[in-house]
Scaffold this motif. Sequence first.
Motif, PDB file in Angstrom:
ATOM      1  N   ARG A 146     -23.669  10.731 -28.178  1.00  0.00           N
ATOM      2  CA  ARG A 146     -22.874   9.825 -27.432  1.00  0.00           C
ATOM      3  C   ARG A 146     -22.688   8.363 -27.640  1.00  0.00           C
ATOM      4  O   ARG A 146     -21.731   7.669 -27.469  1.00  0.00           O
ATOM      5  CB  ARG A 146     -23.100  10.310 -25.923  1.00  0.00           C
ATOM      6  N   SER A 147     -23.841   7.833 -28.244  1.00  0.00           N
ATOM      7  CA  SER A 147     -24.014   6.479 -28.565  1.00  0.00           C
ATOM      8  C   SER A 147     -25.115   6.280 -29.817  1.00  0.00           C
ATOM      9  O   SER A 147     -25.729   7.423 -30.112  1.00  0.00           O
ATOM     10  CB  SER A 147     -24.125   5.742 -27.463  1.00  0.00           C
ATOM     11  N   ASP A 167     -21.101   2.801 -29.653  1.00  0.00           N
ATOM     12  CA  ASP A 167     -20.254   3.869 -29.525  1.00  0.00           C
ATOM     13  C   ASP A 167     -20.314   4.812 -30.478  1.00  0.00           C
ATOM     14  O   ASP A 167     -20.391   4.644 -31.738  1.00  0.00           O
ATOM     15  CB  ASP A 167     -18.695   3.749 -29.290  1.00  0.00           C
ATOM     16  N   ALA A 168     -20.174   6.282 -30.228  1.00  0.00           N
ATOM     17  CA  ALA A 168     -20.368   7.457 -31.125  1.00  0.00           C
ATOM     18  C   ALA A 168     -19.324   7.219 -32.195  1.00  0.00           C
ATOM     19  O   ALA A 168     -19.585   8.132 -33.144  1.00  0.00           O
ATOM     20  CB  ALA A 168     -20.518   8.709 -30.346  1.00  0.00           C
ATOM     21  N   ALA A 207     -19.112  -1.894 -26.331  1.00  0.00           N
ATOM     22  CA  ALA A 207     -19.865  -2.742 -25.446  1.00  0.00           C
ATOM     23  C   ALA A 207     -21.111  -2.875 -26.026  1.00  0.00           C
ATOM     24  O   ALA A 207     -22.246  -3.156 -25.458  1.00  0.00           O
ATOM     25  CB  ALA A 207     -20.067  -1.528 -24.136  1.00  0.00           C
ATOM     26  N   ALA A 208     -21.239  -2.757 -27.298  1.00  0.00           N
ATOM     27  CA  ALA A 208     -22.436  -2.882 -28.038  1.00  0.00           C
ATOM     28  C   ALA A 208     -22.902  -4.352 -28.035  1.00  0.00           C
ATOM     29  O   ALA A 208     -22.259  -5.039 -27.928  1.00  0.00           O
ATOM     30  CB  ALA A 208     -22.237  -2.335 -29.460  1.00  0.00           C
ATOM     31  N   VAL A 211     -26.725   9.929 -24.754  1.00  0.00           N
ATOM     32  CA  VAL A 211     -26.267   9.040 -23.343  1.00  0.00           C
ATOM     33  C   VAL A 211     -25.255   8.109 -23.866  1.00  0.00           C
ATOM     34  O   VAL A 211     -25.275   7.536 -25.245  1.00  0.00           O
ATOM     35  CB  VAL A 211     -27.304   8.771 -22.484  1.00  0.00           C
ATOM     36  N   ASP A 212     -24.335   7.784 -23.229  1.00  0.00           N
ATOM     37  CA  ASP A 212     -23.240   6.449 -23.556  1.00  0.00           C
ATOM     38  C   ASP A 212     -24.188   5.297 -23.651  1.00  0.00           C
ATOM     39  O   ASP A 212     -23.446   4.278 -24.292  1.00  0.00           O
ATOM     40  CB  ASP A 212     -22.082   6.563 -22.519  1.00  0.00           C
ATOM     41  N   THR A 213     -24.982   5.089 -22.572  1.00  0.00           N
ATOM     42  CA  THR A 213     -25.582   3.723 -22.451  1.00  0.00           C
ATOM     43  C   THR A 213     -27.200   4.181 -22.157  1.00  0.00           C
ATOM     44  O   THR A 213     -27.408   5.017 -21.382  1.00  0.00           O
ATOM     45  CB  THR A 213     -24.961   3.014 -21.589  1.00  0.00           C
ATOM     46  N   LEU A 214     -27.935   3.236 -22.750  1.00  0.00           N
ATOM     47  CA  LEU A 214     -29.615   3.450 -22.087  1.00  0.00           C
ATOM     48  C   LEU A 214     -29.841   2.746 -20.767  1.00  0.00           C
ATOM     49  O   LEU A 214     -30.721   2.643 -20.043  1.00  0.00           O
ATOM     50  CB  LEU A 214     -30.330   2.839 -23.171  1.00  0.00           C
ATOM     51  N   GLY A 215     -28.444   1.983 -20.360  1.00  0.00           N
ATOM     52  CA  GLY A 215     -28.855   1.545 -19.170  1.00  0.00           C
ATOM     53  C   GLY A 215     -29.750  -0.072 -19.089  1.00  0.00           C
ATOM     54  O   GLY A 215     -30.184  -0.454 -18.109  1.00  0.00           O
TER      55      GLY A 215
END
Length: 198
Positions: free
Chosen positions: A61-62, A87-88, A107-108, A143-147
């Motif tokens: 996902r990322s 992004d993946a 969003a990277a 995950v899409d993001t590690l937050g």
Amino acid sequence: MTADVSRPRSPFPYDLLPQVPAFTLASDDIAEGERMEDQFTAVHDNVSPELHWSGAPQGTRSFVVSCFDPDAPSPSGFWHWTILDLDASVTALPRGAGESDLLLEGAATHVRNDGGTHAWYGPYPPDGDGEHRYVFAVHALDVDTLGLDDEASAAAVACQVSFHSLGRALLTATYSMPGPLSPGARAALDPATGTGGQ
């Protein structure tokens, strides 16, 4: 007088982490086990090399992209580059993408390297310290993001990656600065002969 930073070389860093499936990381600018060209180092132009990867595991996902020097004279090595939340759909970074977040897709973001900048910080090993290894890694995450935000440390990112990694792709290049090796550095590089490199 130059300080003597003689020490044993660290083990390969990813040998000590949980093992995950491998995929392929390559570059038009650097080659496995080969010396990096000067333009990619902080001694010279400080341009990040081109990277491209393939074969990431299903469910990715990322990505997180990083470059780490385990041979720096520090207990924690030296983080040269970390890109978070790529992004993946992205499977390559062009040469120079490490200059700023403006050159990254979606969003990277860059997190702070150990040189203190939110960007690529190229190799700059001590004079006469022999070959340093620069380990480029692309981790495929679930995950899409590690937050984490861009103020997180590279080490904090690496720790979180371990909990979400579906796969890992690696590419290791080297670089050294001219100058005579100290006796201790020679012994660390090749204890048998005291003359070789890694």
